[in-house]
Design an enzyme around this catalytic site. Structure first.
Site, PDB file in Angstrom:
ATOM      1  CG  ASN A 131      -0.443  -0.055   2.496  1.00  0.00           C
ATOM      2  OD1 ASN A 131       0.707  -0.482   2.671  1.00  0.00           O
ATOM      3  ND2 ASN A 131      -1.193   0.366   3.496  1.00  0.00           N
ATOM      4  CD  GLU A 228       4.800  -0.709  12.863  1.00  0.00           C
ATOM      5  OE1 GLU A 228       3.646  -0.290  13.007  1.00  0.00           O
ATOM      6  OE2 GLU A 228       5.768  -0.233  13.478  1.00  0.00           O
ATOM      7  CG  LEU A 229       0.251  -6.921  12.633  1.00  0.00           C
ATOM      8  CD1 LEU A 229      -0.256  -8.043  13.523  1.00  0.00           C
ATOM      9  CD2 LEU A 229       0.937  -7.490  11.406  1.00  0.00           C
ATOM     10  CB  CYS A 262      -2.179   0.429   8.600  1.00  0.00           C
ATOM     11  SG  CYS A 262      -0.857   1.631   8.615  1.00  0.00           S
TER      12      CYS A 262
END
Ligand code: NAP
Length: 460
Positions: A131, A228-229, A262
């Site tokens: 992204n 990092e979700l 995110c």
């Protein structure tokens, strides 16, 4: 084919890349390990020359870097240029500050003397999402290269041209072979790389599903990991907010990168007195976005990153409606070629609706109205995620008080989200652990070594 550029604007295949053979992967690991042996001893000033040169190249060739982003994942070209510039800023930030961040720390003790030194771990593996095809790489590569680590990156399969461009950048900047390696490899090979004794740490940015797999693999092999979700950030509007400005930020927070961030605003939680006005204006502003070619400066609504991302999101919306949500706007693909979706608003999402707990990765806003600020905080915290969030109010002190009650890694007041080289970035709960950016980002993969000196006669 895992590594393939497909233009989501028209579905055309642009380029296909072969995966590395096991033998090629072994050679790459060997090159990285031998590069570390020398890179770790290079001075900060020596490393900074390379990293700052990479930043300068990105700025100089901004269009050359931006173009594949738009071609491969559909980001509006102006936003793609913004991402290149931000990535260059991140490189410069670490080139300029790494030595200070990692300076030995002297401890004040009751007796004796002690210092903490920071030394690099070694070869690291980064697994990165599509992204933000450069920004994510810059966040991982810049601090770690400056710390004396070397990095290998498995980038997302749909952005191989960007992955390739970022690897070439380092060679153009004068980095030695093996300092930065792009790995076009399978999931099985990723498993093997994590287990390889030459790899000393793993950083993943991606979905929760990938997080579970990668963290488990790292854990099995006793390697440090950072995750990092995803997120489902709340955008809270208090009754005293400046409505017009708040709606402008709501559109930006939802639609930047076509909602595929995110930290995009995903749950809009508005206090009752403003709820109807906010919804009306927000809906009008979203409906006014014009789909078109993301290469054109005038386009305001680009495609999603891929056909499969679009199908997944449409399916989530249908399931949300089947489970009781009300569709207020959009909800469909746009009748034209490419992976285009209408900006969408859903409301009446009850906790028993699966949509309540899911991340909607695209132009879908979940709208909630609440009676008061306590309800707003409770709803914001009623989430498995804990990445970011925002609060809009004219009373900044009140905003700060509420921010302290929100269970996430980041909260922004009067803007939806922000990232800058000097702001730490990271989440809690299912949004992961560890930090990138700022001084925090450079401390993740360094050994904090205690060295204590005592008088040999000081027997206890
Ligand atoms: P993803 O499907 O998890 O993929 C992320 C990366 O992990 C890709 O390189 C992918 O490779 C790889 N991967 C996935 N499963 C794997 C496995 N079992 N073994 C080895 N590698 C694996 O996520 P995405 O769809 O690309 O990205 C969107 C997600 O990332 C969202 O949830 C978003 O919120 C999150 N994200 C978080 C942050 C943050 O800083 N917190 C920033 C950006 C994005 P392939 O492409 O080859 O499948």
């Amino acid at each position: 084919m895992t590594y393939q550029s497909v233009n989501p604007y028209d579905g055309k295949i642009l380029q296909t890349f072969e995966e590395l053979s096991d033998q090629e992967l072994e050679s790459a690991l060997e090159r990285a390990a031998s590069c570390f042996a020398t890179w770790r001893h290079k001075s900060f000033a020596g490393r900074a020359i390379v990293v700052a040169r990479a930043a300068a190249i990105m700025r100089l060739r901004i269009d050359e870097f931006a173009r594949p982003v738009t071609l491969e994942m559909g980001k509006l070209i102006d936003q793609a240029r913004g991402e290149v510039a931000l990535s260059a800023d991140i490189l410069d930030y670490y080139a300029q500050n790494a030595e200070r961040f990692l300076a030995p720390q002297h401890l004040t003790l009751n007796c004796g003397q002690a210092d903490i030194e920071s030394s690099p771990f070694g070869v690291l593996l980064g697994i990165e999402p599509w992204n933000f095809p450069y920004y994510q790489l810059a966040r991982f590569a810049a601090p770690n290269l400056m710390a004396g680590n070397v990095v290998m990156v498995k980038h997302a399969g749909c952005v191989p041209q960007c992955a390739d461009a970022f690897e070439r950048l380092w060679l153009d900047a004068g980095a030695p072979e093996g300092a930065y390696t792009n790995l076009m490899i399978s999931y099985d090979q990723v498993n093997g790389v994590i287990a390889d004794p030459r790899i000393k740490g793993v950083a993943l940015t991606g979905s929760c599903d990938a997080g579970r797999v990668i963290a488990a693999r790292a854990g099995q092999n006793l390697k440090k990991s950072t995750l990092e979700l995803g997120g489902s950030d709340a955008f809270i509007v208090l009754e005293d907010a400046d409505l017009d400005k708040t709606v402008e930020w709501a559109v930006w927070g939802k639609m930047n990168n076509t909602g595929q961030c995110c930290v995009a605003a995903k749950r809009f939680i508005v206090l009752e007195p403003l709820a109807d006005h906010f919804l009306e204006k927000f809906q009008t502003a979203l409906a006014a976005l014009e789909p078109g070619d993301p290469m054109e400066e005038t386009t305001t609504l680009g495609p999603l990153s891929s056909e499969s991302a679009l199908i997944k999101l449409l399916d989530q919306v249908s399931r949300a409606i089947a489970n009781g949500a009300t569709l207020i706007l959009g909800g469909q693909r746009i009748n034209r070629p490419g992976a285009f979706m209408l900006p969408t608003i859903l409301t009446d999402i009850e906790p028993n609706n699966p949509a309540f707990r899911e991340e909607f990765f695209g132009p879908v806003a979940l709208f909630f109205r609440v009676k008061n600020e306590d309800e707003a905080v409770m709803l914001a915290n009623h989430s498995d995620f804990g990445l970011g969030g925002s609060i809009f109010t004219k009373d900044v002190a009140r905003g700060q008080r509420l921010a302290s009650r929100i269970d996430t890694g980041m909260v922004f007041i009067n803007h939806p989200t922000w990232t800058a080289p000097d702001l730490p970035f990271g989440g809690i709960k299912n949004s992961g652990y560890g930090h990138e950016l700022s001084a925090s980002g450079i401390h993740e993969f360094v050994n904090k070594k205690l060295i204590r000196v005592a008088l040999i006669s000081d027997l206890a």
